[in-house]
Design an enzyme around this catalytic site. Structure first.
Site, PDB file in Angstrom:
ATOM      1  N   HIS A 122       0.846  -1.210   0.000  1.00  0.00           N
ATOM      2  CA  HIS A 122       0.000   0.000   0.000  1.00  0.00           C
ATOM      3  C   HIS A 122       0.880   1.259   0.000  1.00  0.00           C
ATOM      4  O   HIS A 122       0.616   2.219  -0.730  1.00  0.00           O
ATOM      5  CB  HIS A 122      -0.849   0.074   1.283  1.00  0.00           C
ATOM      6  N   LYS A 151     -16.575  -7.364   6.281  1.00  0.00           N
ATOM      7  CA  LYS A 151     -15.306  -8.035   5.929  1.00  0.00           C
ATOM      8  C   LYS A 151     -14.633  -8.633   7.155  1.00  0.00           C
ATOM      9  O   LYS A 151     -13.578  -9.220   7.040  1.00  0.00           O
ATOM     10  CB  LYS A 151     -14.366  -7.040   5.246  1.00  0.00           C
ATOM     11  N   ARG A 168      -2.305  -5.896  -8.466  1.00  0.00           N
ATOM     12  CA  ARG A 168      -1.231  -6.898  -8.419  1.00  0.00           C
ATOM     13  C   ARG A 168      -1.407  -7.836  -9.600  1.00  0.00           C
ATOM     14  O   ARG A 168      -1.247  -7.417 -10.725  1.00  0.00           O
ATOM     15  CB  ARG A 168      -1.275  -7.642  -7.075  1.00  0.00           C
ATOM     16  N   SER A 203      -2.750  -7.783   2.583  1.00  0.00           N
ATOM     17  CA  SER A 203      -3.069  -7.789   4.022  1.00  0.00           C
ATOM     18  C   SER A 203      -3.466  -9.202   4.444  1.00  0.00           C
ATOM     19  O   SER A 203      -3.136  -9.661   5.530  1.00  0.00           O
ATOM     20  CB  SER A 203      -4.211  -6.826   4.323  1.00  0.00           C
TER      21      SER A 203
HETATM   22  P1  ADP Z   1      -9.835  -3.676  -0.225  1.00  0.00           P
HETATM   23  O1  ADP Z   1     -10.485  -4.510   0.856  1.00  0.00           O
HETATM   24  O2  ADP Z   1     -10.626  -2.472  -0.599  1.00  0.00           O
HETATM   25  O3  ADP Z   1      -9.363  -4.431  -1.423  1.00  0.00           O
HETATM   26  P2  ADP Z   1      -7.037  -3.490   0.583  1.00  0.00           P
HETATM   27  O4  ADP Z   1      -6.483  -2.771   1.759  1.00  0.00           O
HETATM   28  O5  ADP Z   1      -6.891  -4.957   0.546  1.00  0.00           O
HETATM   29  O6  ADP Z   1      -8.544  -3.039   0.510  1.00  0.00           O
HETATM   30  O7  ADP Z   1      -6.396  -2.906  -0.746  1.00  0.00           O
HETATM   31  C1  ADP Z   1      -6.545  -1.556  -1.088  1.00  0.00           C
HETATM   32  C2  ADP Z   1      -5.976  -1.352  -2.480  1.00  0.00           C
HETATM   33  O8  ADP Z   1      -4.558  -1.540  -2.426  1.00  0.00           O
HETATM   34  C3  ADP Z   1      -6.512  -2.346  -3.528  1.00  0.00           C
HETATM   35  O9  ADP Z   1      -6.654  -1.646  -4.754  1.00  0.00           O
HETATM   36  C4  ADP Z   1      -5.421  -3.363  -3.631  1.00  0.00           C
HETATM   37  O10 ADP Z   1      -5.393  -3.973  -4.919  1.00  0.00           O
HETATM   38  C5  ADP Z   1      -4.185  -2.481  -3.411  1.00  0.00           C
HETATM   39  N1  ADP Z   1      -3.043  -3.240  -2.919  1.00  0.00           N
HETATM   40  C6  ADP Z   1      -2.963  -4.017  -1.821  1.00  0.00           C
HETATM   41  N2  ADP Z   1      -1.743  -4.584  -1.712  1.00  0.00           N
HETATM   42  C7  ADP Z   1      -1.018  -4.142  -2.778  1.00  0.00           C
HETATM   43  C8  ADP Z   1       0.314  -4.372  -3.268  1.00  0.00           C
HETATM   44  N3  ADP Z   1       1.144  -5.213  -2.649  1.00  0.00           N
HETATM   45  N4  ADP Z   1       0.700  -3.739  -4.402  1.00  0.00           N
HETATM   46  C9  ADP Z   1      -0.158  -2.920  -5.049  1.00  0.00           C
HETATM   47  N5  ADP Z   1      -1.425  -2.676  -4.664  1.00  0.00           N
HETATM   48  C10 ADP Z   1      -1.857  -3.271  -3.551  1.00  0.00           C
END
Ligand code: ADP
Length: 183
Positions: free
Chosen positions: A29, A53, A102, A140
């Site tokens: 992130h 969630k 990703r 995450s």
């Molecule tokens: P959500 O539950 O809305 O998907 P996340 O916190 O899992 O929330 O992810 C928020 C955003 O960050 C999403 O667009 C996800 O694809 C992106 N994201 C998460 N991890 C990575 C990473 N390692 N590299 C690039 N983008 C990421």
């Protein structure tokens, strides 16, 4: 008088909103935020209060971890929101929703969400940033899985998150079991 465009507020400049669960925040992130700051004047990290969630960390904990990491970065604002993202965005002066991508597995979900948000607000675009080679495998969810099983996640999440995960998953101290044929 020329009308000031949304997202080009005199004080804020160009603003992007990065919404997500951030349960917890990872360097994946953070990498997206840091690269977005090359394009935007401000990035608002908007933590979704999405109880369906079943997050590991409360919204207060998630806010605290994200705020702690960006405490010396005034270009990053951290907030939380409930309900529809488009309604939250409308209350800010952001021009763009920022998301990370990703593998191809992210694509379908992100494509649907971006299309839905655009149908709810035709002026709202979603900008995707490709993950970096160092973090393409970081999510995450996998961080929580590994930490729960006692694996090290140092270098993939900030130090504060490492210690919060350790507190959450206090594993009972078990005696070492010798694995052999005559157990
Ligand atoms: P959500 O539950 O809305 O998907 P996340 O916190 O899992 O929330 O992810 C928020 C955003 O960050 C999403 O667009 C996800 O694809 C992106 N994201 C998460 N991890 C990575 C990473 N390692 N590299 C690039 N983008 C990421």
């Amino acid at each position: 008088m020329a009308k000031r465009k949304k997202g080009e507020d005199k004080d804020m400049g160009k603003v992007a909103i990065y919404p997500g669960s951030f349960d917890p925040i990872t360097y994946g992130h953070i990498d997206v935020v840091e690269r977005a700051l090359e394009i935007f004047d401000k990035v608002i990290i908007a933590i979704a209060e999405n109880e369906e969630k079943r997050p590991l960390f409360s919204v207060e904990d998630r806010l605290q971890m994200v705020k702690a990491f960006f405490k010396d970065t005034p270009k990053v604002l951290v907030d939380s929101f409930k309900g529809l993202l488009v309604d939250y965005v409308a209350k800010t002066n952001a021009i763009v929703i920022l998301r990370g991508l990703r593998a191809t597995s992210d694509f379908e979900y992100e494509f649907h969400m971006a299309s839905m948000n655009r149908s709810l607000n035709t002026h709202l675009d979603t900008l995707f940033m490709m993950t970096s080679k160092d973090y393409f495998f970081v999510s995450s969810r996998t961080i929580k899985e590994v930490a729960r099983l006692g694996g090290g996640v140092e270098g993939l999440v900030p130090d504060l998150v490492v210690s919060r995960l350790k507190e959450k998953f206090k594993l009972p101290v078990t005696k070492k079991k010798q694995i052999g044929w005559d157990d």
